[in-house]
Design a protein around this motif. Structure first.
Motif, short mmCIF file in Angstrom:
data_model
loop_
_atom_site.label_atom_id
_atom_site.label_comp_id
_atom_site.label_asym_id
_atom_site.label_seq_id
_atom_site.Cartn_x
_atom_site.Cartn_y
_atom_site.Cartn_z
N PRO A 6 0.79 -1.23 0.00
CA PRO A 6 0.00 0.00 0.00
C PRO A 6 0.83 1.29 0.00
CG PRO A 6 -0.92 -1.59 1.52
CD PRO A 6 0.40 -2.15 1.08
N ASP A 7 2.13 1.20 0.30
CA ASP A 7 2.99 2.38 0.27
C ASP A 7 3.62 2.61 -1.10
OD1 ASP A 7 2.54 3.06 2.92
OD2 ASP A 7 4.23 1.86 3.64
N VAL A 8 3.29 1.75 -2.08
CA VAL A 8 3.86 1.87 -3.42
C VAL A 8 2.83 2.47 -4.37
CG1 VAL A 8 4.83 0.59 -5.38
CG2 VAL A 8 5.39 -0.11 -3.03
N ARG A 14 1.40 -7.82 -10.04
CA ARG A 14 2.10 -7.75 -8.76
C ARG A 14 1.55 -6.61 -7.91
NH1 ARG A 14 8.50 -7.63 -7.06
NH2 ARG A 14 8.05 -8.02 -4.88
N ALA A 15 1.28 -5.47 -8.53
CA ALA A 15 0.70 -4.34 -7.80
C ALA A 15 -0.66 -4.72 -7.21
CB ALA A 15 0.57 -3.13 -8.73
N ALA A 16 -1.46 -5.45 -7.98
CA ALA A 16 -2.76 -5.88 -7.49
C ALA A 16 -2.61 -6.81 -6.29
CB ALA A 16 -3.53 -6.59 -8.61
N ALA A 17 -1.71 -7.76 -6.39
CA ALA A 17 -1.49 -8.72 -5.30
C ALA A 17 -1.01 -8.03 -4.03
CB ALA A 17 -0.49 -9.79 -5.73
N ARG A 41 -7.04 -3.10 -18.37
CA ARG A 41 -5.98 -4.05 -18.05
C ARG A 41 -5.77 -4.15 -16.54
NH1 ARG A 41 -1.45 -1.76 -19.81
NH2 ARG A 41 -0.25 -3.56 -19.16
N ALA A 42 -5.82 -3.01 -15.86
CA ALA A 42 -5.65 -3.00 -14.40
C ALA A 42 -6.79 -3.77 -13.74
CB ALA A 42 -5.59 -1.57 -13.89
N ALA A 43 -8.00 -3.58 -14.23
CA ALA A 43 -9.14 -4.31 -13.66
C ALA A 43 -8.98 -5.81 -13.88
CB ALA A 43 -10.45 -3.81 -14.29
N ARG A 44 -8.56 -6.21 -15.08
CA ARG A 44 -8.34 -7.64 -15.35
C ARG A 44 -7.24 -8.22 -14.46
NH1 ARG A 44 -9.08 -5.94 -20.65
NH2 ARG A 44 -6.84 -6.00 -21.09
N ALA A 45 -6.25 -7.39 -14.10
CA ALA A 45 -5.16 -7.85 -13.24
C ALA A 45 -5.58 -7.91 -11.77
CB ALA A 45 -3.96 -6.91 -13.39
N GLY A 46 -6.74 -7.34 -11.45
CA GLY A 46 -7.22 -7.38 -10.07
C GLY A 46 -6.85 -6.15 -9.24
N VAL A 47 -6.39 -5.08 -9.89
CA VAL A 47 -6.03 -3.86 -9.17
C VAL A 47 -7.28 -3.27 -8.53
CG1 VAL A 47 -5.15 -1.51 -9.41
CG2 VAL A 47 -4.05 -3.38 -10.65
#
Length: 157
Positions: free
Chosen positions: A85-87, A101-104, A119-125
């Motif tokens: 969360p700090d990134v 990785r950001a999503a995870a 793309r971010a939504a598909r990655a789970g962000v």
């Protein structure tokens, strides 16, 4: 030690950094913003200078971590020990692996386009920021930000 003595001992090129000055500048910068917005959070842009000594010193002072590529993300998480969360993941070209990785990790991802939002939504962000372009500022078209939608068009969307 003089610079000549340091180069004789360590070779050249030689990076000399006054970490006390780096820490002081961060405190001064944060203080200026906190006077207006007490809850402000400051993040350091790794693309500015990602020397480990600098990012470690700033992290110890509580600075967040703004990264634009997988190497910088790995430096923040794996070397500095930043929490997800700090990134803040920024920049106009984010590979799917970086988004995943950001999503995870629960990092904040700043999106620059509609397709990147998808793309971010598909990655789970789950934490998204938007960079929005303003007409007449910079070179248009640009890959740095989502084009502002006018009010009439927004009501149709």
């Amino acid at each position: 030690m003089t610079p000549a003595e340091l180069m004789a001992e360590h070779g050249s090129p030689l990076w000399l950094v006054d970490l006390d000055r780096v820490r002081t500048r961060l405190r001064e910068f944060r203080g200026a913003w906190e006077r207006a917005w007490p809850a402000v959070e400051v993040a350091y842009s790794y693309k500015t200078n990602r020397q480990p000594a600098i990012v470690l010193a700033l992290a110890a002072e509580g600075a967040g971590h703004e990264v634009v590529c997988e190497a910088e993300y790995a430096l923040a998480r794996d070397v500095v020990g930043a929490t997800g969360p700090d990134v803040i993941v920024n920049g106009p070209v984010k590979p799917d692996a970086l988004l995943e990785r950001a999503a995870a990790d629960g990092a904040l991802v700043v999106a620059d386009s509609g397709p990147e939002l998808d793309r971010a939504a598909r990655a789970g962000v789950e934490r998204i920021g938007l960079r929005v372009t303003l007409p007449g500022i910079g070179v248009e078209p640009t890959r740095f930000g989502i084009e502002r939608v006018d009010q009439q068009r927004a009501s149709v969307l």
